[in-house]
Design a protein around this motif. Structure first.
Motif, PDB file in Angstrom:
ATOM      1  N   SER A 347       0.804  -1.214  -0.016  1.00  0.00           N
ATOM      2  CA  SER A 347      -0.115  -0.127   0.256  1.00  0.00           C
ATOM      3  C   SER A 347       0.872   1.316   0.070  1.00  0.00           C
ATOM      4  N   GLU A 348       1.778   1.089   0.679  1.00  0.00           N
ATOM      5  CA  GLU A 348       2.783   2.377   0.671  1.00  0.00           C
ATOM      6  C   GLU A 348       3.472   2.516  -0.446  1.00  0.00           C
ATOM      7  N   ARG A 351       1.005   4.069  -2.882  1.00  0.00           N
ATOM      8  CA  ARG A 351       0.825   5.513  -2.680  1.00  0.00           C
ATOM      9  C   ARG A 351       1.830   6.336  -3.395  1.00  0.00           C
ATOM     10  N   GLN A 355       1.828   8.966  -6.399  1.00  0.00           N
ATOM     11  CA  GLN A 355       2.233  10.120  -6.333  1.00  0.00           C
ATOM     12  C   GLN A 355       3.369  10.632  -7.656  1.00  0.00           C
TER      13      GLN A 355
END
Length: 502
Positions: A347-348, A351, A355
């Protein structure tokens, strides 16, 4: 020549005479045989009008009239005896040869054979020993016939619905049986009243047993599932009716299982040997006949409990095994910890990747957006040129109308060129089997099969053989050619065409 007898001093003729002569003063007239027999009969009957004799029976026989004839003897003498039908029917036992009895009656003579005999009024067995000897003799004879064989014994029904009782209706036996049945397991009881001792008792008991056996299962009175032959205690003489051969045979021949409950525990009769089960007392017969209802209900409850336990036992064992295996399984948190950690990491990364991608797209958009003013200027210039071109709706509609007028004649002629249009007027279209249209006779002659298409469908036919020249049909006169109709020239045909703006 012989000399005649002279009379002696007694007045009797002495030998010597041929004809009997009666002397003077002689009053002893000769008697006939019947007269002397009658005198003897009266003398014997008057002197021995009532006597009791003890002896052993011999030559016992019963005549068709019912009279009983026998002889009584001891070690040194014998006397004939007769018992008339009425007395013979009242006997409580069956007279047999060799049985020692005590008889009472009167002596008389039988003139027909010059014998004396006793007219028996009562006959009794001489003592208990003789009675037991008679009983043992009868038992041995019936046992030899197989009436007491163990293999003839039948099992008693576990829970009889109807119980037949052969006993006296006024004695204490029937009350004891009914009371015991009511305490243990209430059942339907049929009582056949009989005499249990005395004259005619044996015959009544035998008839009652046979009566129960002859009852139908679907009759108005239900047939017993079990028969109890019962009587209270007593001496051997009191119980003798149940030692009679008629009763023993009736018990052995009964189609229903029989319980014999005659006398007390120490009393034994031949009926006990022939029955399917012997009870020591009538009360014990009721206990043998039916089980205890309370015990049955307790047994059923216990069996139901065991059934439930047996049904639940696999579930209980399965639950225990499942709990044991669950305890060995790792915790769900421990199983998912590594996956959860990896999910957080992904998930990190997602993200950060979104970005970065958004930043890159923003840079590219900024780079592309620099020539946008030039594009806007070119679009504005093109719009101005299009407005100056004069592309108005009337101009487009005029061009479409001209094209429609030019196509209208062709559209009118096109339906006339349809090859199937003449079929509506009665013509037929000749085709080969593969669907090719045939336009000449030669082509049709080369085909093995033809298909004629009419207005309402197709018809397969077979092509005929022969010389084409001989079978050629006469050509029909061709109709005159239709003159082309003068059509007006399309409007504007003489005018010069306008140039295409596109």
């Amino acid at each position: 020549m012989s000399q005649p007898f002279d009379d002696d001093e007694y007045g009797n003729g002495r030998p010597g005479g041929l004809v009997a002569k009666q002397s003077a003063g002689d009053n002893a007239a000769p008697l006939t045989i019947s007269e002397i027999s009658a005198l003897l009969k009266r003398t014997v009957e008057d002197r021995f009008g009532f006597v009791r004799l003890r002896g052993e029976l011999s030559g016992v026989k019963r005549a068709a009239s019912g009279h009983l004839y026998c002889a009584l003897k001891d070690e040194k003498a014998v006397i004939d005896g007769v018992m008339w039908r009425g007395g013979a029917q009242r006997l409580g036992f069956r007279p047999e040869d060799g049985l020692e009895v005590v008889v009472s009656g009167k002596l008389t003579t039988y003139p027909g054979r010059s014998k004396y005999q006793i007219v028996i009024e009562t006959m009794e067995i001489a003592g208990e020993g003789a009675l037991l000897a008679l009983l043992e003799k009868l038992r041995a004879r019936l046992a030899a016939e197989g009436l007491f064989a163990p293999e003839r014994k039948r099992p008693l029904p576990f829970l009889p619905q109807v119980i037949g009782v052969v006993t006296s209706p006024t004695g204490a036996v029937i009350r004891d049986i009914l009371h015991r049945l009511a305490d243990r397991f209430p059942s339907h009881v049929l009582v056949w009243p009989v005499l249990v001792q005395g004259e005619g008792a044996a015959q009544q008991v035998a008839d009652a047993i046979r009566g129960f056996s002859r009852m139908r299962a679907d009759g108005p009175v239900p047939r017993p599932d079990l028969v109890i032959v019962a009587r209270g205690g007593g001496s051997i003489e009191d119980l003798w009716a149940f030692n009679e051969e008629a009763v023993v045979r009736a018990v052995a021949e009964c189609a229903i299982p029989v319980i014999s409950a005659v006398g007390h525990e120490t009393d034994t009769t031949l009926c006990d040997h022939a029955a399917d089960r012997r009870a020591p007392t009538p009360t014990a017969a009721a206990e043998i006949a039916v089980p205890v209802r309370a015990e049955l209900m307790a047994t059923l409850d216990e069996l139901a409990l065991r059934k439930r336990r047996c049904a639940l036992r696999p579930v209980t064992l399965g639950r225990e095994r499942l709990e044991a295996r669950v305890q060995r399984l790792p915790k769900p948190e421990a199983i998912l910890a590594a996956k959860a950690q990896k999910l957080d990491e992904l998930s990190e990364r997602l993200r950060r990747g979104l970005q970065d991608r958004a930043a890159i797209a923003e840079k590219r958009l900024n780079a592309v957006g620099r020539p946008l003013p030039l594009l806007r200027h070119r679009a504005q210039a093109c719009g101005e040129r299009l407005a100056r071109a004069g592309l108005t709706p009337p101009l487009l509609t005029r061009r479409w109308a001209l094209a429609r007028d030019a196509f209208a004649p062709v559209a009118r002629v096109l339906p006339q060129l349809d090859p199937r249009l003449p079929l509506q007027r009665g013509y037929a279209l000749v085709k080969a089997s593969d669907g090719r249209a045939l336009t000449s006779r030669e082509q049709a002659a080369r085909e093995q099969a033809l298909v004629l298409e009419f207005r309402d469908g197709e018809l397969p036919v077979t092509a005929g053989s022969g010389d084409p020249a001989s079978t050629a049909p006469t050509p029909s006169p061709r109709p005159p050619a239709r003159k082309p109709s003068a059509r007006p020239a399309p409007r504007g045909s003489g005018e010069p065409k306008q140039g295409d703006l596109f």
